[in-house]
Motif scaffolding. Structure first.
Motif, PDB file in Angstrom:
ATOM      1  N   LEU A 272       0.813  -1.219   0.000  1.00  0.00           N
ATOM      2  CA  LEU A 272       0.000   0.000   0.000  1.00  0.00           C
ATOM      3  C   LEU A 272       0.846   1.268   0.000  1.00  0.00           C
ATOM      4  O   LEU A 272       0.483   2.262  -0.642  1.00  0.00           O
ATOM      5  N   CYS A 273       1.973   1.232   0.704  1.00  0.00           N
ATOM      6  CA  CYS A 273       2.772   2.450   0.874  1.00  0.00           C
ATOM      7  C   CYS A 273       3.935   2.551  -0.100  1.00  0.00           C
ATOM      8  O   CYS A 273       4.751   3.467   0.007  1.00  0.00           O
ATOM      9  N   ASN A 274       4.013   1.613  -1.032  1.00  0.00           N
ATOM     10  CA  ASN A 274       5.048   1.685  -2.060  1.00  0.00           C
ATOM     11  C   ASN A 274       4.615   2.669  -3.144  1.00  0.00           C
ATOM     12  O   ASN A 274       3.595   2.454  -3.810  1.00  0.00           O
ATOM     13  N   PRO A 275       5.363   3.776  -3.335  1.00  0.00           N
ATOM     14  CA  PRO A 275       4.964   4.778  -4.338  1.00  0.00           C
ATOM     15  C   PRO A 275       4.809   4.193  -5.739  1.00  0.00           C
ATOM     16  O   PRO A 275       4.031   4.719  -6.556  1.00  0.00           O
TER      17      PRO A 275
ATOM     18  N   ASN B 258       3.282   1.670  -6.561  1.00  0.00           N
ATOM     19  CA  ASN B 258       1.963   1.051  -6.715  1.00  0.00           C
ATOM     20  C   ASN B 258       0.826   2.062  -6.661  1.00  0.00           C
ATOM     21  O   ASN B 258      -0.339   1.681  -6.755  1.00  0.00           O
ATOM     22  N   THR B 259       1.165   3.349  -6.519  1.00  0.00           N
ATOM     23  CA  THR B 259       0.122   4.366  -6.325  1.00  0.00           C
ATOM     24  C   THR B 259      -0.852   4.414  -7.490  1.00  0.00           C
ATOM     25  O   THR B 259      -2.083   4.433  -7.288  1.00  0.00           O
ATOM     26  N   ASP B 260      -0.366   4.439  -8.713  1.00  0.00           N
ATOM     27  CA  ASP B 260      -1.253   4.545  -9.879  1.00  0.00           C
ATOM     28  C   ASP B 260      -2.175   3.333  -9.984  1.00  0.00           C
ATOM     29  O   ASP B 260      -3.364   3.471 -10.313  1.00  0.00           O
ATOM     30  N   ILE B 261      -1.634   2.156  -9.714  1.00  0.00           N
ATOM     31  CA  ILE B 261      -2.450   0.940  -9.785  1.00  0.00           C
ATOM     32  C   ILE B 261      -3.556   0.984  -8.739  1.00  0.00           C
ATOM     33  O   ILE B 261      -4.724   0.683  -9.022  1.00  0.00           O
ATOM     34  N   ILE B 262      -3.185   1.380  -7.511  1.00  0.00           N
ATOM     35  CA  ILE B 262      -4.173   1.438  -6.428  1.00  0.00           C
ATOM     36  C   ILE B 262      -5.225   2.500  -6.709  1.00  0.00           C
ATOM     37  O   ILE B 262      -6.420   2.284  -6.501  1.00  0.00           O
ATOM     38  N   GLN B 263      -4.780   3.669  -7.203  1.00  0.00           N
ATOM     39  CA  GLN B 263      -5.711   4.754  -7.484  1.00  0.00           C
ATOM     40  C   GLN B 263      -6.675   4.364  -8.593  1.00  0.00           C
ATOM     41  O   GLN B 263      -7.875   4.665  -8.525  1.00  0.00           O
ATOM     42  N   ALA B 264      -6.169   3.676  -9.616  1.00  0.00           N
ATOM     43  CA  ALA B 264      -7.047   3.227 -10.698  1.00  0.00           C
ATOM     44  C   ALA B 264      -8.083   2.241 -10.180  1.00  0.00           C
ATOM     45  O   ALA B 264      -9.259   2.286 -10.561  1.00  0.00           O
ATOM     46  N   ASN B 265      -7.665   1.375  -9.302  1.00  0.00           N
ATOM     47  CA  ASN B 265      -8.595   0.400  -8.720  1.00  0.00           C
ATOM     48  C   ASN B 265      -9.638   1.088  -7.853  1.00  0.00           C
ATOM     49  O   ASN B 265     -10.820   0.711  -7.865  1.00  0.00           O
ATOM     50  N   ILE B 266      -9.232   2.127  -7.114  1.00  0.00           N
ATOM     51  CA  ILE B 266     -10.187   2.894  -6.305  1.00  0.00           C
ATOM     52  C   ILE B 266     -11.228   3.539  -7.192  1.00  0.00           C
ATOM     53  O   ILE B 266     -12.438   3.525  -6.902  1.00  0.00           O
ATOM     54  N   SER B 267     -10.797   4.108  -8.324  1.00  0.00           N
ATOM     55  CA  SER B 267     -11.725   4.757  -9.259  1.00  0.00           C
ATOM     56  C   SER B 267     -12.720   3.754  -9.820  1.00  0.00           C
ATOM     57  O   SER B 267     -13.893   4.076 -10.045  1.00  0.00           O
TER      58      SER B 267
ATOM     59  N   ASP C 119      -8.690   6.833  -0.165  1.00  0.00           N
ATOM     60  CA  ASP C 119      -7.786   7.936  -0.522  1.00  0.00           C
ATOM     61  C   ASP C 119      -6.347   7.462  -0.279  1.00  0.00           C
ATOM     62  O   ASP C 119      -5.815   7.584   0.822  1.00  0.00           O
ATOM     63  N   ILE C 120      -5.729   6.906  -1.305  1.00  0.00           N
ATOM     64  CA  ILE C 120      -4.380   6.359  -1.158  1.00  0.00           C
ATOM     65  C   ILE C 120      -3.350   7.454  -0.893  1.00  0.00           C
ATOM     66  O   ILE C 120      -2.350   7.235  -0.200  1.00  0.00           O
ATOM     67  N   HIS C 121      -3.596   8.653  -1.395  1.00  0.00           N
ATOM     68  CA  HIS C 121      -2.660   9.758  -1.168  1.00  0.00           C
ATOM     69  C   HIS C 121      -2.648  10.171   0.303  1.00  0.00           C
ATOM     70  O   HIS C 121      -1.600  10.510   0.863  1.00  0.00           O
ATOM     71  N   ARG C 122      -3.809  10.134   0.938  1.00  0.00           N
ATOM     72  CA  ARG C 122      -3.892  10.439   2.361  1.00  0.00           C
ATOM     73  C   ARG C 122      -3.187   9.355   3.174  1.00  0.00           C
ATOM     74  O   ARG C 122      -2.505   9.645   4.171  1.00  0.00           O
ATOM     75  N   VAL C 123      -3.329   8.109   2.735  1.00  0.00           N
ATOM     76  CA  VAL C 123      -2.641   7.003   3.397  1.00  0.00           C
ATOM     77  C   VAL C 123      -1.138   7.214   3.346  1.00  0.00           C
ATOM     78  O   VAL C 123      -0.422   7.047   4.341  1.00  0.00           O
ATOM     79  N   HIS C 124      -0.618   7.630   2.184  1.00  0.00           N
ATOM     80  CA  HIS C 124       0.816   7.876   2.038  1.00  0.00           C
ATOM     81  C   HIS C 124       1.273   9.017   2.940  1.00  0.00           C
ATOM     82  O   HIS C 124       2.360   8.960   3.536  1.00  0.00           O
ATOM     83  N   GLN C 125       0.439  10.053   3.032  1.00  0.00           N
ATOM     84  CA  GLN C 125       0.792  11.189   3.878  1.00  0.00           C
ATOM     85  C   GLN C 125       0.884  10.770   5.348  1.00  0.00           C
ATOM     86  O   GLN C 125       1.842  11.108   6.048  1.00  0.00           O
ATOM     87  N   LEU C 126      -0.116  10.010   5.801  1.00  0.00           N
ATOM     88  CA  LEU C 126      -0.117   9.545   7.186  1.00  0.00           C
ATOM     89  C   LEU C 126       1.035   8.577   7.444  1.00  0.00           C
ATOM     90  O   LEU C 126       1.616   8.554   8.541  1.00  0.00           O
ATOM     91  N   TRP C 127       1.361   7.772   6.429  1.00  0.00           N
ATOM     92  CA  TRP C 127       2.466   6.825   6.582  1.00  0.00           C
ATOM     93  C   TRP C 127       3.797   7.557   6.772  1.00  0.00           C
ATOM     94  O   TRP C 127       4.622   7.166   7.592  1.00  0.00           O
ATOM     95  N   LYS C 128       3.987   8.637   6.015  1.00  0.00           N
ATOM     96  CA  LYS C 128       5.205   9.426   6.155  1.00  0.00           C
ATOM     97  C   LYS C 128       5.282  10.059   7.540  1.00  0.00           C
ATOM     98  O   LYS C 128       6.347  10.103   8.167  1.00  0.00           O
TER      99      LYS C 128
END
Length: 482
Positions: free
Chosen positions: A101-104, A106-115, A122-131
């Motif tokens: 989930l937190c591997n950058p 994979n972001t596009d793949i995860i975001q496409a799947n969310i759409s 919100d994978i971008h929010r997950v990345h922000q919280l992970w950082k």
């Protein structure tokens, strides 16, 4: 029996009757009560209700019992609502695939799947919280270990004197410093080395180089007899190992040398074999029956020293030196780690007494404890040429500070997984030991008579003489030179 009590019994009955259909409508839990159990319960309740009524009438007629005693004679209902019915069910925490989930990448793949899944998430929010989480974890590594209740509080001046051994030598001449002695003996070079190695470095030549090896061999002989296991350790370590041992690799105050990333990758020079020995147990699960473990290692130590104190120049505080280190692993118990800590201190005392040094042991105050130390003892010897006490050794109990960061565990007697305790101590820091021996054993004619215990380890003997001087002179009792 009071109506209130009958109402409670009725509630329990309703709970049971509903449970026959699956989920209880009162407590919303599945009790899985069978019909025979329900019948037995109702029968018991009926008998007890009759008994309670008889006892209630009997107690009301008795004038010698007060209300509290009547209450104590009353038998309680055998049917009680299970405590579990009143508690919320505890679910285990979710074990998500954070690496994915937190591997950058994979972001596009995860975001496409969310759409494609109605846009929930919100994978971008997950990345922000992970950082933010990683930053907080990194900051938490800076929190120091607890302090022993007996450790003095405050600065270095508050150190507590524990013991003092030996006698300070009296000189009938002005004692020289180790640099003055070494250069006069033509066995030490600390000046004019800037073009070769830079400041705070040195050369041991001839008999002084022999003395370095003699001290190492003498110390190892003592340690191996005490049951220590000798380990040859690497001098290159990853920053994570050093950080988790409690030594900073980032920031202005770091003493750690880092190698060029493009050449060596993420690698640092070890400042002490303690780091390498702790790294030996990284992610290890030890057998509790094998504890305590006592290890020793001889290594070069690399430190970016920046002291400008005049007395600490020469060979007292240098960028690289040889050291014999002790390291121990014990069970997760303060008593056991304190016992091993005391053993390391006793080994140090035996070594320095054998070398005829006048030294003192200090219980160091909290401001002088490194981040991993729960308690630390420093050993200082008198340096007559420098006119000061100088630290030649220390030993620290780090409890579970390092093991929790390096995941060093053991199986206890019942098969439980526990974090170990670690302790460490310096058996021989060569330059400072050379400094102590030369300054305390110098003679008026510039010679140095080393302790007899080192003689078997020295090919050239234990007497260091200036060039052109004969080794014929007499040592007078009281350690005054002729």
């Amino acid at each position: 029996m009071k109506k209130k009590d009958l109402f409670l019994i009725q509630i329990d009955f309703n709970c049971l009757s509903h449970s026959l259909r699956g989920v209880c409508s009162l407590c919303h839990q599945c009790h899985q009560v069978s019909s025979p159990l329900l019948k037995r319960t109702l029968s018991t309740l009926s008998r007890e209700e009759s008994d309670w009524k008889d006892k209630e009438k009997s107690s009301e007629c008795s004038s010698d019992l007060d209300s509290r005693e009547r209450k104590s004679t009353r038998k309680e209902s055998p049917w009680r609502q299970p405590i579990a019915w009143e508690e919320h069910m505890q679910f285990p925490g979710p074990q998500l695939n954070w690496e994915y989930l937190c591997n950058p990448d994979n972001t596009d793949i995860i975001q496409a799947n969310i759409s494609n899944r109605k846009g929930v998430g919100d994978i971008h929010r997950v990345h922000q919280l992970w950082k933010e989480h990683k930053k907080s974890r990194k900051k938490s590594l800076n929190i120091p270990n607890l302090s022993h209740p007996a450790s003095p509080l405050g600065e270095e001046a508050n150190a507590k004197l524990v013991e003092k051994h030996g006698q300070q030598r009296e000189f009938n001449f002005k004692p020289k410093t180790v640099v003055e002695l070494g250069e006069a003996l033509q066995l030490l070079k600390t000046s004019d080395v800037g073009m070769t190695t830079g400041p705070r470095t040195y050369y041991f030549i001839g008999a002084l180089a022999e003395l370095e090896q003699a001290l190492v061999n003498f110390t190892l002989h003592k340690l191996l007899k005490q049951g220590f296991k000798l380990v040859s350790v690497p001098d290159l370590l990853y920053p994570n190992v050093i950080d988790r041992c409690g030594f900073k690799t980032e920031g202005e105050r770091t003493q750690v040398y880092k190698l060029p990333v493009e050449t060596y990758g993420l690698a640092c020079l070890a400042g002490t074999a303690e780091m390498s020995l702790a790294g030996l147990f990284l992610n290890e699960v030890l057998n509790g029956r094998d504890l305590p473990m006592k290890l020793t290692a001889v290594s070069r130590c690399y430190r970016a020293e920046t002291s400008d104190i005049a007395e600490e120049k020469g060979i007292y505080r240098v960028h690289q030196f040889t050291k014999v280190e002790m390291f121990g692993v014990t069970a997760n118990c303060n008593d056991e780690s304190e016992q091993l800590h005391q053993l390391l201190l006793d080994v140090e005392k035996d070594l320095f007494l054998s070398l005829g040094l006048h030294f003192r042991i200090l219980d160091m105050p909290t401001e002088e404890l490194g981040a991993p130390a729960y308690r630390k003892f420093d050993v200082e010897t008198w340096m007559p040429g420098s006119g000061k006490w100088g630290e030649i050794s220390s030993t620290s109990n780090c409890t579970d500070f390092q093991s929790r960061r390096l995941n060093i565990c053991y199986l206890d007697s019942v098969g439980g997984l526990q974090f170990a305790h670690t302790v460490n101590g310096t058996a021989c820091a060569v330059p400072r030991m050379v400094m102590a021996l030369l300054e305390n054993n110098q003679q008026q004619n510039g010679s140095v008579v080393l302790p007899e215990v080192l003689k078997p380890y020295m090919n050239s003997g234990n007497i260091l003489c200036p060039p052109g001087h004969q080794k014929r002179f007499t040592r007078i009792s009281g350690r005054k030179s002729s």
